[in-house]
Design a protein around this motif. Structure first.
Motif, short mmCIF file in Angstrom:
data_model
loop_
_atom_site.label_atom_id
_atom_site.label_comp_id
_atom_site.label_asym_id
_atom_site.label_seq_id
_atom_site.Cartn_x
_atom_site.Cartn_y
_atom_site.Cartn_z
N UNK A 10 -2.78 18.17 22.16
CA UNK A 10 -3.92 18.82 22.14
C UNK A 10 -4.71 18.85 20.23
N UNK A 11 -4.00 18.51 19.71
CA UNK A 11 -5.13 18.09 18.20
C UNK A 11 -5.86 17.07 18.60
N UNK B 236 0.99 -1.42 0.05
CA UNK B 236 -0.29 -0.02 0.26
C UNK B 236 0.68 1.27 -0.27
N UNK B 237 1.93 1.08 -0.04
CA UNK B 237 2.95 2.37 -0.24
C UNK B 237 2.81 3.09 -1.38
N UNK B 238 2.54 4.73 -1.14
CA UNK B 238 3.51 5.33 0.05
C UNK B 238 2.83 4.98 1.05
N UNK B 239 3.70 4.62 2.53
CA UNK B 239 2.71 4.67 3.69
C UNK B 239 2.49 6.74 4.38
N UNK B 240 1.71 7.12 4.79
CA UNK B 240 1.44 8.01 5.84
C UNK B 240 1.98 8.07 7.32
N UNK B 241 2.76 8.12 8.30
CA UNK B 241 2.37 7.70 9.49
C UNK B 241 2.49 9.04 10.11
N UNK B 242 1.17 9.07 11.37
CA UNK B 242 0.73 10.08 12.19
C UNK B 242 1.06 8.99 13.19
N UNK C 47 -3.42 18.28 10.21
CA UNK C 47 -2.48 16.89 9.26
C UNK C 47 -2.96 16.79 8.72
N UNK C 48 -4.37 16.91 8.07
CA UNK C 48 -5.50 16.65 6.85
C UNK C 48 -4.72 17.22 5.85
N UNK C 49 -4.70 18.74 5.86
CA UNK C 49 -3.62 19.47 4.75
C UNK C 49 -2.38 18.90 4.61
N UNK C 50 -1.31 18.93 5.45
CA UNK C 50 -0.28 17.78 5.48
C UNK C 50 0.03 16.95 4.80
N UNK C 51 -1.30 15.43 5.00
CA UNK C 51 -1.47 14.66 4.33
C UNK C 51 -1.67 14.25 2.92
N UNK D 175 7.41 16.43 7.21
CA UNK D 175 7.31 16.32 8.48
C UNK D 175 7.10 17.31 9.40
N UNK D 176 6.01 16.92 9.70
CA UNK D 176 4.91 17.92 10.95
C UNK D 176 4.71 17.77 12.20
N UNK D 177 5.33 18.62 12.82
CA UNK D 177 5.21 18.28 14.26
C UNK D 177 4.46 19.12 14.63
N UNK D 178 3.39 18.93 15.68
CA UNK D 178 2.25 19.66 16.30
C UNK D 178 2.42 19.01 18.29
N UNK D 179 2.90 20.29 18.87
CA UNK D 179 2.80 20.35 20.11
C UNK D 179 1.77 21.96 20.73
#
Length: 294
Positions: free
Chosen positions: A264-265, A132-138, A279-283, A225-229
């Motif tokens: 927080x998300x 199923x690649x490519x895979x997006x990891x969350x 997250x959706x936009x980055x995916x 890579x997106x990092x949310x904190x």
């Protein structure tokens, strides 16, 4: 300005969760009494299938099939707690907003398991998902640890196309001096209670070993890579450090949400809704637009 919903969430977390990690003894007790996994919610059950192998379970929630690739959601819980309702809520959001199938590995947990047990299962799960690649990891929190480690293990092979790390636990030793300062603001996590859990999970390794702490692993050649904190999160310290250590040409965005706590998300707040939309936009930017319903 921080929303009133987030202020309420912070107060609630301090009243109901902070005690679980306040001291070394509390951390050990929490490790011995982890939260059980929440079942797949009724709204997803008709689209979900489960496969058991190598000590874990892989739950697959089918999407519309529009657009290339699939998502993998690695849930948090300090390596001791099963997947919770808020994680399933994020799964539902991702299925609906991206159109992709979302795979949810339910990996072995401490204290019964250590990191090598989890990787025996996760490597087997990854092998199954290769078609199923490519895979997006969350991944959130401890799941963010695993997501970045997985991306590091597959650098350059084309399997992992993108990453979202939500409040990732990047250094299990919690050695950054900023962690102690942020612990006074964090309504949930305290390093004293998390360190015995980290030692158990590391299974005899130094908790700062790059096999368990991806901050010290290879940071070049990673996918977008997106990092949310949140700003009120001890994990922020090492998210800031990740931004400093990453190569200058890395496709890395680190967003710190003012006033928000850990994960927080995943919270029902305006800030959380914005985080889920991020997250959706980055995916969609990473995998291709496909469809978008939310």
């Amino acid at each position: 300005m921080t929303s009133w919903q987030t202020l309420v969430a912070r107060a609630r977390l301090r009243a109901t969760r902070k005690h679980r990690y306040r001291t070394v003894e509390a951390g050990r007790h929490s490790m011995a009494h982890g939260y059980p996994a929440a079942p797949v919610p009724e709204g997803l059950a008709a689209r979900a299938t489960t496969a058991s192998f190598d000590g874990g379970e892989l739950v697959t929630v089918s999407g519309s099939g529009e657009g290339p690739g699939a998502l993998v959601l690695l849930h948090g819980g300090a390596f001791i707690n099963g997947i919770q309702a808020q994680h399933w809520g994020l799964v539902e959001h991702l299925v609906e907003s991206t159109g992709r199938t979302v795979h949810v590995p339910r990996y072995p947990l401490a204290p019964a398991a250590v990191h090598t047990d989890a990787w025996r299962f996760l490597d087997a799960a990854t092998a199954r998902l290769g078609e199923e690649a490519p895979l997006y990891l969350v991944g959130d929190s401890a799941g963010g640890t695993l997501a970045l480690l997985m991306a590091q293990r597959h650098r350059g092979d084309g399997l992992v196309a993108g990453l979202t790390l939500v409040a990732p636990w990047l250094d299990l030793s919690l050695g950054n001096p900023e962690v102690e300062r942020l612990a006074r603001q964090d309504p949930w996590l305290t390093p004293a209670g998390m360190r015995p859990i980290a030692r158990q999970w590391a299974g005899g390794l130094d908790p700062a070993d790059p096999s368990v702490s991806p901050l010290f692993g290879p940071l070049g050649d990673l996918p977008p890579t997106l990092v949310l904190v949140g700003s009120h999160d001890i994990c922020r310290a090492d998210c800031d450090r990740l931004r400093e250590l990453a190569p200058a040409d890395a496709d890395l965005v680190v967003h710190v949400e003012p006033g928000s706590p850990h994960d927080y998300p995943l919270l029902p707040t305006p800030e959380g809704a914005r985080g889920r939309a991020d997250i959706t936009r980055h995916v969609l930017r990473t995998l291709g637009a496909g469809v978008r319903r939310g």
